[in-house]
Design an enzyme around this catalytic site. Structure first.
Site, PDB file in Angstrom:
ATOM      1  N   ARG A  10       0.836  -1.207   0.000  1.00  0.00           N
ATOM      2  CA  ARG A  10       0.000   0.000   0.000  1.00  0.00           C
ATOM      3  C   ARG A  10       0.867   1.252   0.000  1.00  0.00           C
ATOM      4  O   ARG A  10       0.572   2.224  -0.703  1.00  0.00           O
ATOM      5  CB  ARG A  10      -0.928  -0.006   1.211  1.00  0.00           C
ATOM      6  N   TRP A  13       2.287   1.716  -3.478  1.00  0.00           N
ATOM      7  CA  TRP A  13       1.207   2.121  -4.375  1.00  0.00           C
ATOM      8  C   TRP A  13       0.892   3.607  -4.206  1.00  0.00           C
ATOM      9  O   TRP A  13       0.762   4.339  -5.186  1.00  0.00           O
ATOM     10  CB  TRP A  13      -0.032   1.274  -4.098  1.00  0.00           C
ATOM     11  N   HIS A  14       0.783   4.062  -2.975  1.00  0.00           N
ATOM     12  CA  HIS A  14       0.443   5.458  -2.717  1.00  0.00           C
ATOM     13  C   HIS A  14       1.571   6.400  -3.113  1.00  0.00           C
ATOM     14  O   HIS A  14       1.324   7.490  -3.618  1.00  0.00           O
ATOM     15  CB  HIS A  14       0.060   5.668  -1.247  1.00  0.00           C
ATOM     16  N   VAL A  15       2.804   5.976  -2.902  1.00  0.00           N
ATOM     17  CA  VAL A  15       3.941   6.810  -3.300  1.00  0.00           C
ATOM     18  C   VAL A  15       3.925   7.020  -4.808  1.00  0.00           C
ATOM     19  O   VAL A  15       4.036   8.140  -5.299  1.00  0.00           O
ATOM     20  CB  VAL A  15       5.274   6.176  -2.840  1.00  0.00           C
ATOM     21  N   ALA A  46      -5.675  10.505   2.026  1.00  0.00           N
ATOM     22  CA  ALA A  46      -5.532   9.257   1.267  1.00  0.00           C
ATOM     23  C   ALA A  46      -4.390   8.396   1.795  1.00  0.00           C
ATOM     24  O   ALA A  46      -4.359   7.191   1.551  1.00  0.00           O
ATOM     25  CB  ALA A  46      -5.302   9.569  -0.210  1.00  0.00           C
TER      26      ALA A  46
END
Length: 75
Positions: A10, A13-15, A46
Protein backbone atom coordinates in the site's frame (compact mmCIF):
# COMPACT_ATOMS: atom_id res chain seq x y z
CA UNK A 1 -2.47 -4.78 12.63
CA UNK A 2 -2.07 -5.68 8.96
CA UNK A 3 0.74 -7.98 7.89
CA UNK A 4 3.98 -6.25 6.93
CA UNK A 5 3.82 -7.04 3.16
CA UNK A 6 0.36 -5.50 2.74
CA UNK A 7 1.43 -2.29 4.47
CA UNK A 8 4.48 -2.01 2.28
CA UNK A 9 2.50 -2.73 -0.89
CA UNK A 10 0.00 0.00 0.00
CA UNK A 11 2.87 2.36 0.81
CA UNK A 12 4.55 1.76 -2.57
CA UNK A 13 1.21 2.12 -4.37
CA UNK A 14 0.44 5.46 -2.72
CA UNK A 15 3.94 6.81 -3.30
CA UNK A 16 3.77 6.05 -7.02
CA UNK A 17 0.14 7.14 -7.32
CA UNK A 18 0.78 10.63 -5.97
CA UNK A 19 2.86 11.69 -8.99
CA UNK A 20 1.61 14.80 -10.76
CA UNK A 21 3.65 15.90 -13.77
CA UNK A 22 1.99 19.33 -13.72
CA UNK A 23 3.56 20.26 -10.38
CA UNK A 24 7.17 21.34 -10.80
CA UNK A 25 8.13 21.76 -7.14
CA UNK A 26 9.62 18.78 -5.35
CA UNK A 27 8.42 17.07 -3.17
CA UNK A 28 4.95 18.39 -3.94
CA UNK A 29 4.88 16.63 -7.33
CA UNK A 30 4.91 13.25 -5.57
CA UNK A 31 5.77 9.97 -7.22
CA UNK A 32 8.36 7.36 -6.32
CA UNK A 33 10.75 9.96 -4.97
CA UNK A 34 10.34 9.40 -1.24
CA UNK A 35 8.07 12.42 -0.89
CA UNK A 36 5.69 10.50 1.35
CA UNK A 37 8.13 10.88 4.23
CA UNK A 38 7.39 14.63 4.29
CA UNK A 39 4.60 15.99 6.46
CA UNK A 40 2.61 17.52 3.58
CA UNK A 41 2.27 14.07 1.99
CA UNK A 42 1.86 11.85 5.04
CA UNK A 43 -0.97 14.07 6.37
CA UNK A 44 -2.96 13.70 3.14
CA UNK A 45 -6.18 11.83 4.00
CA UNK A 46 -5.53 9.26 1.27
CA UNK A 47 -2.31 8.29 3.05
CA UNK A 48 -3.92 7.67 6.43
CA UNK A 49 -2.04 5.01 8.38
CA UNK A 50 0.95 4.88 6.06
CA UNK A 51 3.13 6.48 8.71
CA UNK A 52 3.08 3.04 10.35
CA UNK A 53 4.52 1.45 7.20
CA UNK A 54 7.25 4.10 7.16
CA UNK A 55 8.05 3.29 10.79
CA UNK A 56 8.55 -0.37 9.84
CA UNK A 57 11.25 0.71 7.38
CA UNK A 58 13.11 2.92 9.87
CA UNK A 59 15.29 0.13 11.36
CA UNK A 60 16.48 -0.76 7.84
CA UNK A 61 17.24 2.88 7.10
CA UNK A 62 19.10 3.18 10.42
CA UNK A 63 21.20 0.11 9.68
CA UNK A 64 21.98 1.10 6.08
CA UNK A 65 22.32 4.86 6.27
CA UNK A 66 23.17 5.16 2.57
CA UNK A 67 19.68 4.01 1.61
CA UNK A 68 17.55 6.90 0.38
CA UNK A 69 14.03 7.26 -1.01
CA UNK A 70 14.34 3.99 -2.96
CA UNK A 71 13.71 2.11 0.28
CA UNK A 72 9.99 2.90 0.09
CA UNK A 73 9.18 1.22 -3.25
CA UNK A 74 11.59 -1.64 -2.53
CA UNK A 75 10.13 -2.13 0.97
Amino acid sequence: MRPFPLKQLRLAWHVAGKYNKNIEEWPLRGGANGSLRFEIEIKDAANAGLVNALKLLQPIKDKYSGVTCRLIPIG
